[in-house]
Design an enzyme around this catalytic site. Structure first.
Site: not given
Length: 257
Positions: A28, A30, A204
């Protein structure tokens, strides 16, 4: 889901213990590779990260892909001049390792868009991000409006069909049902050079959970960055810690580990 501590909370990382010649790495963006910022445009790519990603990409014979909620064009701009395989907008668009672009059909978001823009007009600190086939309402600059944003978007999605609401970190996203980071990783794994490998995915946010579940179902490894309940079996504290682990991985791969 689990919130229990794993070996990654205690300072080690499972990335060092994998048989990398048989693995593929999915990341991922961001909150995972880069630290979160007040707005998507304010994100900063840490010095040296591009070199680390390029080294891993080359050492794994191309088996590195970014799987993000951002459009592919934004990922390319943030990582320029590095061009990687990318799944953007949670899998709505995807660029294979051979450079071929794949696009999912785009549903109508007009009802969602109108509701989000009306709310942002009343509350200018809100930010509406329109993507191909998806929409994100950011309230990081106005956290006290979280409940209002959620109820407004839930009401809007009730007037549409075939759409799913995702609650992320200070953002509410709308995307089509049946498209996710899990399906994006699945599609990569059907293609060269990813096919036949064990998937490793780091993310996240709640938008990464579908990816965690998919790779673990395949016997792969899921790595949650930061706090919060997650299906991922491993955890690492921060994007900075992940970047450090990736730099260590470069060292290991350069030695043929």
């Amino acid at each position: 889901m689990t919130t229990g501590l794993t070996n990654t909370d205690r300072g080690s990382t499972p990335l060092q213990d994998l048989d990398w010649p048989g693995c593929a790495l999915f990341l991922d963006f961001d909150g995972t590779l880069v630290d979160l910022a007040p707005t998507p445009d304010a994100v900063v790519v840490a010095p040296g990260l591009l070199d680390v990603l390029l080294s891993i990409h080359d050492s794994l014979a191309g088996r590195l892909a970014i799987v993000s909620g951002r459009p592919i064009a934004q990922i390319d701009a943030m990582l320029f001049p590095l061009i990687l395989p990318v799944a953007g907008v949670h899998g709505m668009e995807r660029r294979s390792a051979d450079g071929m672009l794949h696009y999912s059909s785009v549903p109508s978001l007009s009802v969602i868009q109108n509701c989000a823009l009306e709310l942002a007009t009343l509350h200018p600190r809100l930010q509406v991000e329109q993507k191909r086939g998806a929409l994100a309402l950011h309230y990081r600059a106005a956290p006290e409006l979280e409940l209002l944003c959620k109820t407004t978007m839930e009401r809007a999605i009730g007037l549409a069909s075939g759409l799913l609401l995702l609650h992320g970190k200070m953002v509410i996203e709308v995307k089509p049902v049946g498209v996710s980071k899990g399906t994006a990783i699945r599609d990569f794994l059907l293609e060269s050079p990813f096919s036949g490998t064990r998937p490793v995915f780091a993310g996240d946010d709640t938008t990464d959970e579908a990816g965690f579940i998919h790779v673990q179902q395949l016997g792969g490894l899921a790595l949650k960055v930061g706090p919060g309940a997650s299906a991922a079996q491993h955890r690492i504290a921060t994007p900075h810690a992940l970047r450090a682990a990736l730099a260590q991985l470069v060292h290991l791969l350069s030695k043929g580990a």
